[in-house]
Design an enzyme around this catalytic site. Structure first.
Site, PDB file in Angstrom:
ATOM      1  N   GLU A 103       0.957  -1.282  -0.124  1.00  0.00           N
ATOM      2  CA  GLU A 103       0.210   0.106  -0.136  1.00  0.00           C
ATOM      3  C   GLU A 103       0.813   1.204   0.034  1.00  0.00           C
ATOM      4  O   GLU A 103       1.754   1.340   0.692  1.00  0.00           O
ATOM      5  CB  GLU A 103      -0.790  -0.159   1.419  1.00  0.00           C
ATOM      6  CG  GLU A 103      -2.032   1.071   1.271  1.00  0.00           C
ATOM      7  CD  GLU A 103      -2.847   1.134   2.415  1.00  0.00           C
ATOM      8  OE1 GLU A 103      -3.397   2.153   2.698  1.00  0.00           O
ATOM      9  OE2 GLU A 103      -2.613   0.269   3.272  1.00  0.00           O
ATOM     10  N   ARG A 112       4.505 -12.592  10.060  1.00  0.00           N
ATOM     11  CA  ARG A 112       5.247 -11.181   9.829  1.00  0.00           C
ATOM     12  C   ARG A 112       6.585 -11.181  10.719  1.00  0.00           C
ATOM     13  O   ARG A 112       6.632 -11.776  11.544  1.00  0.00           O
ATOM     14  CB  ARG A 112       4.419  -9.862   9.994  1.00  0.00           C
ATOM     15  CG  ARG A 112       3.847  -9.545  11.267  1.00  0.00           C
ATOM     16  CD  ARG A 112       3.144  -8.111  11.523  1.00  0.00           C
ATOM     17  NE  ARG A 112       2.411  -7.976  10.392  1.00  0.00           N
ATOM     18  CZ  ARG A 112       2.040  -6.816   9.415  1.00  0.00           C
ATOM     19  NH1 ARG A 112       2.954  -6.098   9.646  1.00  0.00           N
ATOM     20  NH2 ARG A 112       1.396  -6.834   8.580  1.00  0.00           N
ATOM     21  N   LYS A 144       4.039   1.121   9.128  1.00  0.00           N
ATOM     22  CA  LYS A 144       4.528   2.367   8.605  1.00  0.00           C
ATOM     23  C   LYS A 144       3.747   3.587   9.466  1.00  0.00           C
ATOM     24  O   LYS A 144       4.186   4.649   9.100  1.00  0.00           O
ATOM     25  CB  LYS A 144       3.797   2.025   7.080  1.00  0.00           C
ATOM     26  CG  LYS A 144       4.843   1.446   6.072  1.00  0.00           C
ATOM     27  CD  LYS A 144       4.212   1.082   4.999  1.00  0.00           C
ATOM     28  CE  LYS A 144       2.755   0.217   4.986  1.00  0.00           C
ATOM     29  NZ  LYS A 144       2.380  -0.106   3.539  1.00  0.00           N
TER      30      LYS A 144
HETATM   31  P1  ATP Z   1       2.566  -1.763   7.814  1.00  0.00           P
HETATM   32  O1  ATP Z   1       1.493  -2.257   9.049  1.00  0.00           O
HETATM   33  O2  ATP Z   1       3.918  -1.706   8.044  1.00  0.00           O
HETATM   34  O3  ATP Z   1       1.758  -0.516   7.195  1.00  0.00           O
HETATM   35  P2  ATP Z   1       1.187  -3.365   5.916  1.00  0.00           P
HETATM   36  O4  ATP Z   1       1.079  -4.860   5.851  1.00  0.00           O
HETATM   37  O5  ATP Z   1      -0.108  -2.559   6.030  1.00  0.00           O
HETATM   38  O6  ATP Z   1       2.325  -2.993   6.809  1.00  0.00           O
HETATM   39  P3  ATP Z   1       1.488  -3.243   3.016  1.00  0.00           P
HETATM   40  O7  ATP Z   1       2.108  -2.215   2.187  1.00  0.00           O
HETATM   41  O8  ATP Z   1       0.247  -3.562   3.052  1.00  0.00           O
HETATM   42  O9  ATP Z   1       2.150  -3.073   4.699  1.00  0.00           O
HETATM   43  O10 ATP Z   1       2.484  -4.503   3.002  1.00  0.00           O
HETATM   44  C1  ATP Z   1       2.790  -5.136   1.709  1.00  0.00           C
HETATM   45  C2  ATP Z   1       3.082  -6.420   1.745  1.00  0.00           C
HETATM   46  O11 ATP Z   1       3.951  -6.781   2.654  1.00  0.00           O
HETATM   47  C3  ATP Z   1       1.709  -7.249   2.316  1.00  0.00           C
HETATM   48  O12 ATP Z   1       2.022  -8.616   1.746  1.00  0.00           O
HETATM   49  C4  ATP Z   1       2.075  -7.549   3.838  1.00  0.00           C
HETATM   50  O13 ATP Z   1       1.749  -8.689   4.381  1.00  0.00           O
HETATM   51  C5  ATP Z   1       3.755  -7.462   3.629  1.00  0.00           C
HETATM   52  N1  ATP Z   1       4.386  -6.933   5.256  1.00  0.00           N
HETATM   53  C6  ATP Z   1       3.952  -6.049   5.618  1.00  0.00           C
HETATM   54  N2  ATP Z   1       4.807  -5.987   7.032  1.00  0.00           N
HETATM   55  C7  ATP Z   1       5.648  -7.126   6.875  1.00  0.00           C
HETATM   56  C8  ATP Z   1       6.404  -7.755   8.020  1.00  0.00           C
HETATM   57  N3  ATP Z   1       6.543  -7.196   9.110  1.00  0.00           N
HETATM   58  N4  ATP Z   1       6.945  -8.762   7.828  1.00  0.00           N
HETATM   59  C9  ATP Z   1       6.373  -9.634   6.873  1.00  0.00           C
HETATM   60  N5  ATP Z   1       5.727  -9.019   5.609  1.00  0.00           N
HETATM   61  C10 ATP Z   1       5.356  -7.824   5.874  1.00  0.00           C
HETATM   62 MG    MG Z   2      -1.602  -2.180   4.919  1.00  0.00          MG
END
Ligand code: ATP
Ligand code: MG
Length: 560
Positions: A36, A261, A271
């Protein structure tokens, strides 16, 4: 990829893929990385990137980069660009398969109409607050919406008018018609579309209804022919909805697979939290070298190889856990140890005058960059002259026993240069040592013993007249607690920020060859740690180096 490509990984995800290839469910592997664009990528994303691209590579498959830009209010073009730069830097390539969920808005709308026509979706007039109340809880079933039994015609009409902008934000939603008494809350007639009169960074003002994540994600995977949709564990309970969307529409069915994760000690990984640190000025930006972002780690001196090795080392599992920051640092040191040129830099300089070295004379020593592999190592010329700098901490006027460095009357080796003996200590009015006088043994050229006489200490040094001035930035962990979220009642993770996470040294002295240092190169400042040029603030004549990481057990090594 490069010659250090690890052996194909084998884990519970590859076991699922193997099964699919065997039983004929799929005859290929196609994954996607779906960020995202609401912030910079962090080391957790790197785990997901290495997994998605790595698994596909191992099977000769493909990986798409798809921006999940369904939430128009938080997404910015800056993030879209930084995310692409970071994935490329990590060493992965999506070729011509760059997509945006927003590219599919038209198609997703058509699918919504189809669901309505199938009697599987309806327009609901409950307010967001009422939606929450009707939803029930984990222990109580939900209650059917009074709008659940609208006719298909009425639903089609209302949904089209939602799309045409007739209704205000939050006044209506499109909901899937599944089961309000399902034990899985995600199946209690989840919202598929909401009204949001907001400008989108790609579609502009074309849409005032936006699809919800679960719906958009499942359909985007299907549209792209993704075989294995790998996501993090919190989506496990969403998988039945993912499956429902694809099954109900009868379209290509990707398999969602969840993994744990990455969490790391002494940092935060969300983020939203990282954005707070940037906005509130706790760090200098998303690329602050203390941040767990890929941009920050790159600027700090991490290599893509180290991050990829780390991702392979931690592997994937189904159980959430917290990885020790020390593991990441261990992998980093291993990587830098093999690639960093060894050079001399004095962090806290103390001037030494070598009285019996002729004034105005200078000479150079040819010194290998990789002293542990002299035969094959490239070399450079290091100048020497009458006045040099040594590390202030390498001198003690009144040393304890077993202090093998410089003290009045003691002899040490200047690395690759000469043996010197301290003859005099100059102090200022406050009693602080400001200069040392020494003599050198001309017979010890190259730091060799002239007569079998041994010295215990070997010091790094820099010729005073040739030295480069530099600022050094020494980093510590961004938080003082392994778990930054551990705070007293009413506290906030920011209360655990380490006030000493950045120490700036303004008057370091470097060997002159470092004038040619390039961004992205790693150096070992001998006995001090691994450093790299700061990509943002360093300028010709005003050098800035970041300490990537300290050396382990520096002094123990010097004693050998
Ligand atoms: P954040 O909470 O940091 O915003 P998010 O999951 O909302 O993380 P996205 O941009 O939606 O962030 O994530 C893109 C991809 O990266 C998704 O498939 C998500 O599952 C993966 N991802 C995000 N954070 C992690 C993590 N800490 N470990 C492994 N994979 C991750
Ligand atoms: Mg997200």
């Amino acid at each position: 990829m490069s010659e250090d490509t690890p052996a194909p990984r084998s884990n519970f995800i590859t076991a699922i893929i193997d099964e699919h290839l065997e039983n004929g469910r799929f005859d290929r592997v196609h994954t996607r990385f779906p960020p995202e664009p609401n912030g910079y990528l962090h080391i957790g994303h790197a785990k997901s990137i290495c997994l998605n691209f790595g698994v596909a590579q191992d099977y000769g498959g493909l990986t798409n980069l798809r921006f999940d830009d369904t939430n128009p209010t938080t997404e910015e073009v800056e993030y879209v660009e930084s995310i692409q730069a970071d994935i490329r830097w990590l060493g992965f390539d999506w070729e011509d398969r760059l997509f945006f969920a927003s590219d599919y808005f038209g198609q997703l709308y058509e699918y919504a109409l189809q669901l309505i026509k199938l009697g599987k979706a309806y327009v609901c007039d409950l307010s967001p607050e009422e939606l929450r109340q009707y939803r029930g809880t984990l222990t109580e079933p939900g209650v059917d919406s009074p709008y659940r039994d609208r006719t298909i015609e009425e639903n089609l009409d209302l949904f089209q008018r939602m799309g045409a902008g007739e209704f205000p934000d939050g006044s209506r939603t499109l909901r899937a018609k599944i089961d309000m008494s399902s034990p899985n809350l995600n199946l209690r007639d989840p919202v598929l579309y909401r009204i949001l009169h907001a400008h989108h960074h790609r579609t502009g003002d074309k849409w005032c209804i936006y699809p919800m994540y679960d719906y958009a994600h499942a359909l985007s995977d299907s549209i792209e022919g993704i075989t294995h949709s790998i996501c993090t564990l919190e989506f496990e309970d969403h998988r039945p909805l993912y499956d429902w969307c694809l099954d109900t529409l009868g379209i290509f069915h990707s398999q969602q697979i969840e993994f744990a994760r990455l969490n790391l000690t002494y940092t935060v990984m969300s983020k939203r939290k990282l954005l707070q640190l940037v906005r509130d000025g706790y760090v200098s930006g998303w690329d602050d070298p203390r941040m767990p972002t890929l941009a920050g780690m790159r600027r700090r001196g991490y290599t893509p190889e180290a991050i990829r090795t780390f991702a392979d080392t931690i592997g994937v599992s189904k159980a959430n856990s917290i990885v020790d920051m020390e593991l990441l640092e261990h992998v980093l040191r291993d990587d830098l140890n093999n690639r960093a040129r060894r050079v001399m830099a004095v962090v806290e300089p103390l001037k030494v005058v070598i009285d019996n070295y002729p004034a105005g004379q200078e000479e150079t020593f040819e010194v290998p960059y990789f002293p542990f592999d002299r035969e094959n190592s490239p070399t450079r010329q290091v100048p020497f002259s009458r006045e040099i700098y040594i590390e202030r901490s390498d001198f003690m006027e009144d040393p304890p026993k077993k202090f093998y460095r410089l003290a009045p009357g003691s002899e040490v080796r200047l690395m690759n240069a000469y043996y010197i003996t301290c003859t005099d200590v100059i102090k200022d009015q406050s009693g602080e040592v400001v200069e040392l006088h020494c003599t050198y043994d001309p017979e010890s050229r190259g730091g060799m013993s002239p007569d079998g006489r041994k010295v215990r200490g070997t010091l790094h040094w820099v010729s005073a007249q040739h030295a480069l001035d530099a600022e050094l930035r020494l980093y510590d962990t961004l938080f003082t607690k392994a778990n930054p979220y551990e705070v007293p009642e009413g506290g906030d993770f920011k209360d655990n920020i380490n006030p000493e996470s950045l120490q700036v040294v303004t008057a370091a002295k470097l060997e002159p060859g470092l004038a040619d240092a390039a961004v992205g190169e790693s150096f070992q400042f001998m006995r001090q740690g691994y450093f790299c040029l700061d990509a943002v603030d360093s300028k010709e004549g005003a050098l800035v180096f970041n300490r990537t990481i300290s050396l382990v057990d520096t002094w123990a090594k010097m004693q050998k």
